[in-house]
Design an enzyme around this catalytic site. Structure first.
Site, PDB file in Angstrom:
ATOM      1  CB  SER A   1      -0.940  -0.062   1.217  1.00  0.00           C
ATOM      2  OG  SER A   1      -0.291   0.388   2.539  1.00  0.00           O
ATOM      3  CG  ASP A   2       1.660   5.763  -1.582  1.00  0.00           C
ATOM      4  OD1 ASP A   2       2.692   5.807  -0.791  1.00  0.00           O
ATOM      5  OD2 ASP A   2       1.427   6.323  -2.585  1.00  0.00           O
ATOM      6  CD1 TRP A   3       2.040   7.741   5.314  1.00  0.00           C
ATOM      7  CD2 TRP A   3       4.099   7.315   5.054  1.00  0.00           C
ATOM      8  NE1 TRP A   3       2.789   8.098   6.376  1.00  0.00           N
ATOM      9  CE2 TRP A   3       4.074   7.837   6.335  1.00  0.00           C
ATOM     10  CE3 TRP A   3       5.574   6.860   4.306  1.00  0.00           C
ATOM     11  CZ2 TRP A   3       5.141   7.874   7.177  1.00  0.00           C
ATOM     12  CZ3 TRP A   3       6.609   7.059   5.373  1.00  0.00           C
ATOM     13  CH2 TRP A   3       6.450   7.555   6.777  1.00  0.00           C
ATOM     14  CD1 TRP A   4       0.189   5.717   7.627  1.00  0.00           C
ATOM     15  CD2 TRP A   4      -0.317   7.835   7.804  1.00  0.00           C
ATOM     16  NE1 TRP A   4       0.956   6.281   8.823  1.00  0.00           N
ATOM     17  CE2 TRP A   4       0.488   7.711   9.061  1.00  0.00           C
ATOM     18  CE3 TRP A   4      -0.807   9.200   7.610  1.00  0.00           C
ATOM     19  CZ2 TRP A   4       1.129   8.568   9.587  1.00  0.00           C
ATOM     20  CZ3 TRP A   4      -0.463  10.214   8.520  1.00  0.00           C
ATOM     21  CH2 TRP A   4       0.649   9.772   9.554  1.00  0.00           C
ATOM     22  CB  ALA A   5      -3.257   3.563   1.073  1.00  0.00           C
TER      23      ALA A   5
END
Length: 743
Positions: free
Chosen positions: A302-306
């Site tokens: 996932s992207d950051w905090w996605a």
């Protein structure tokens, strides 16, 4: 008594004897088994056998830990190392590694190898976007070089520096097709065209991963952002994207498919909501397309905090539900928000997530680690910085890439190249802006490593011929420096205005409402133009610009982008004529921001002569593939081996290009196709192939395109299936156009 001995005692004795022997054999086999090396630790065993063996030995908790990525911060004070290492779980799957110290990285890795039950190594990731320490031109600039081999070499330089510093995995390349320059992340990608993004995706993957991903000069690549992130409404980061399945397939997915076929180890999911289903919870894209249709066997991070942001996007009522939706959609690793760590194990225990899906995810992560050679060689050599960074041979490679990325946009009356005897007034905020030439995502690049424009120009033209003045800042209303600039200009033969963007004006979360430079910079141009001295505008920026207020005053405009540590050296050589510019735009420069989005491959309008802007031109200021040279090229006619063909045939096309100028120069020939009638409407033209060659003065060179009908003339439907229809097609090269017919 004899009967008892013969019929009772003897058989019992035999039974005891046999039992004893069997017991000893069993104990021996158990001991041997215990002493045997597990299959997953056998470097000679096939990767899939090692993966299966390791997963069979793992507990539920150990499996879940492999799917988490945590942070390892920048503070590497030796006094804090012990405490910081203690906080890292020995079983964690991945760490984002901010340090450049291989010693510290090995200390952390040693904890995983020696303190976890099974000795599973950590994979260390980092954003190595356009260089690690030897920062090179931003990706948008690279695309303007039209030289995939140079881009591949630059990625290889970054991979070597990163791996030797402890990073095994880069979150790059970004291959989002983007057509709105207001979106700050256009700097990270390769422009507006699906094909260009596709070929540079392949070059990047090959550069990062090399022939052997386990090499200490290679890292795992990560295609991002999957998918459609570049379609953000109004160029605003993180927001909703309305993308039909047809557009998804014909515009946004092709670069990712090319990268997957090139062997990209991983992908990163994007933040955007795709027509109601966020990309980080989108089963259709993450599983049905990526895993099932394309057969990708690596993993998705996932992207950051996605994962956490699925709650904010309104499709998950709780953290546990966000975790379940992301994981079941196809995200194997959770970046930084710790949702998998907190909720995934319980979801499996409750039967809301299947063990089959969990095992598949763990296998995907382990598969990449095995391919990186982390199990067999978990530690990196502990070389000094002098042996890792800014090596002379690497600086030459990235300087060449920067040279070929420079685009000459205007050259009225051949004001360029400049004679070395001229007195040059070097004016503008970028004269002293070394740090801004690193661009966004500058990794571990440092201002002190950058060759400034002033020092480069002095080296190229002689210090006695170069005089600097700031003139104004990048923004604001303070015009008090104009007077100094005018005074210098009056003493100069030619003016070079160094304008552009700060490095933080592009990149993530760097959306802007206008593509025009701040009014203070435009005002400086207008003020100096009053002196009627030859005026060269030198641009350093991370996106296409609205130059409508600058272009009329400029005799020449040179787009140098954000070139990295080589800084002003390449453009100084272009200004002197030592280097003949060969860059061409990979993204359209609009006449004004009001034209955005504007791109070359729009679909045809229902009323081509209507629908025009009433207050500004409809055509862009500088179109896709535009770029001037110090020489002139003459194109012949397109020749083809057959004008009528069947689907199984191959069509050979060629065109002669002659250098009719006085200088040697490189020229890129772009081959476009057009399908005027199709069951699915298609763009007015589509780029299918390009090639760049050096053509010496007076020389004629033949450029060839071997066309495969289905691949090059076909289209894709909303299910991702390629098709081709009989009828007429057009081949377009510059102003040349011929008609072909598929029977």
């Amino acid at each position: 008594m004899d009967f008892f001995k013969d019929n009772i005692v003897k058989p019992v004795s035999w039974v005891l004897l046999v039992t004893g022997i069997m017991f000893l054999v069993t104990e021996t086999l158990i001991a041997q088994k215990q002493n045997e090396k597990p299959v997953y630790k056998d470097a000679k065993a096939p990767v899939e056998e090692r993966v299966e063996d390791l997963v069979s030995r793992m507990t539920l908790e150990e499996k879940v830990q492999q799917l988490n990525q945590l942070l390892l911060g920048k503070n590497n004070n030796p006094n804090n190392l012990g405490r910081r290492v203690e906080r890292v779980p020995a079983e964690v799957g991945s760490l984002i590694y901010y340090s450049t110290d291989p010693v510290f990285r090995n200390i952390v890795q040693r904890k995983a190898m020696e303190e976890s039950r099974l000795g599973i190594p950590i994979i260390f990731g980092y954003d190595v976007i356009h260089g690690f320490k030897t920062v090179y031109p931003i990706s948008l600039a690279q695309a303007c070089s039209w030289n995939t081999e140079l881009a591949k070499q630059a990625c290889s330089v970054a991979a070597s520096e990163a791996r030797l510093s402890g990073v095994d995995w880069t979150f790059s390349p970004m291959i989002d097709v983007s057509r709105d320059g207001r979106w700050g992340r256009v700097a990270e990608g390769y422009g507006e065209d699906p094909y260009v993004n596709s070929v540079f995706a392949v070059a990047s993957v090959e550069g990062y991963q090399g022939d052997d991903m386990s090499s200490m000069n290679s890292v795992a690549a990560c295609l991002k952002h999957y998918v459609g992130y570049g379609a953000s409404e109004g160029g605003r980061d993180y927001v909703y994207t309305e993308i039909s399945k047809q557009t998804l397939w014909d515009t946004y997915l092709p670069p990712f498919e090319a990268g997957v076929k090139a062997g990209a180890a991983t992908l990163m999911s994007s933040f955007n909501d795709i027509s109601g289903i966020p990309a980080s919870a989108n089963h259709y894209t993450l599983t049905e397309i990526l895993k099932e249709k394309w057969g990708h066997d690596g993993f998705v991070v996932s992207d950051w905090w996605a994962v956490m942001q699925l709650e904010r996007q309104g499709i998950a009522a709780s953290r546990a539900e966000a975790t379940q939706k992301a994981f079941e959609a196809g995200i194997e690793m959770d970046m930084t928000d710790k949702y998998y760590e907190k909720y995934l194990e319980k979801l499996v225990q409750e039967g809301k997530v299947s063990e089959e899906r969990l095992n598949d995810a763990v296998k995907r992560v382990l598969r990449v680690k095995f391919r990186l050679g982390l199990f067999d060689n978990p530690y990196v050599p502990e070389k000094s910085e002098e042996k890792r960074f800014l090596l002379p041979e690497n600086l030459k490679k990235v300087e060449k890439l920067a040279e070929e990325s420079i685009v000459l946009l205007k050259n009225k009356d051949n004001v360029l190249p400049l004679k070395k005897s001229l007195r040059i007034g070097l004016i503008g905020p970028m004269v002293g802006g070394k740090e801004h030439m690193l661009g966004s995502w500058w990794a571990h690049g440092e201002d002190n490593d950058v060759t400034g424009i002033l020092e480069a120009m002095q080296a190229e033209f002689g210090a006695e011929n170069i005089s600097p003045a700031k003139g104004c800042d990048f923004e604001g209303e303070d015009a008090s420096g104009f007077a100094e600039a005018v005074e210098l200009a009056n003493k100069s033969d030619v003016l070079v205005l160094c304008l552009g963007e700060k490095r933080t004006w592009s990149g993530e979360n760097a959306s802007r409402s206008t593509l025009a430079l701040p009014q203070i910079q435009e005002g400086l141009v207008a003020e100096l133009a009053k002196l009627e001295k030859p005026l060269v505008v030198l641009l350093t920026n991370g996106r296409p610009l609205d130059l409508s207020s600058i272009e009329p005053y400029a005799d020449a405009i040179v787009e140098m982008w954000q070139p990295g540590v080589v800084g002003g050296t390449p453009v100084s050589k272009v200004l002197s004529g030592k280097v003949n510019p060969s860059g061409k735009l990979a993204m359209t420069f609009p006449y004004s921001t009001g034209q955005v989005p504007i791109y070359y491959n729009m679909r045809p309008s229902s009323r081509p002569k209507h629908g025009k802007y009433q207050d500004i031109p409809t055509e862009p200021l500088y179109e896709f593939t535009y770029g001037l040279s110090y020489t002139e090229f003459e194109y012949g006619e397109i020749k083809v081996n057959t004008e009528k063909f069947k689907q199984e045939d191959k069509v050979s096309l060629e065109i002669e290009v002659k250098n009719i100028g006085q200088r040697d120069g490189q020229e890129t020939v772009h081959w476009f196709i057009s399908d005027p009638v199709c069951s699915i409407s298609r763009p007015v033209k589509e780029l299918k192939f390009f090639e760049k060659k050096l053509i010496k003065a007076g020389e004629t060179v033949v450029f060839k395109f071997e066309l495969e009908p289905l691949k090059d003339l076909g289209f894709v439907n909303s299910k991702g299936d390629k098709f081709i229809e009989s009828g007429d097609y057009y081949i377009i090269v510059k102003d040349n156009k011929i008609k072909l017919n598929l029977e």
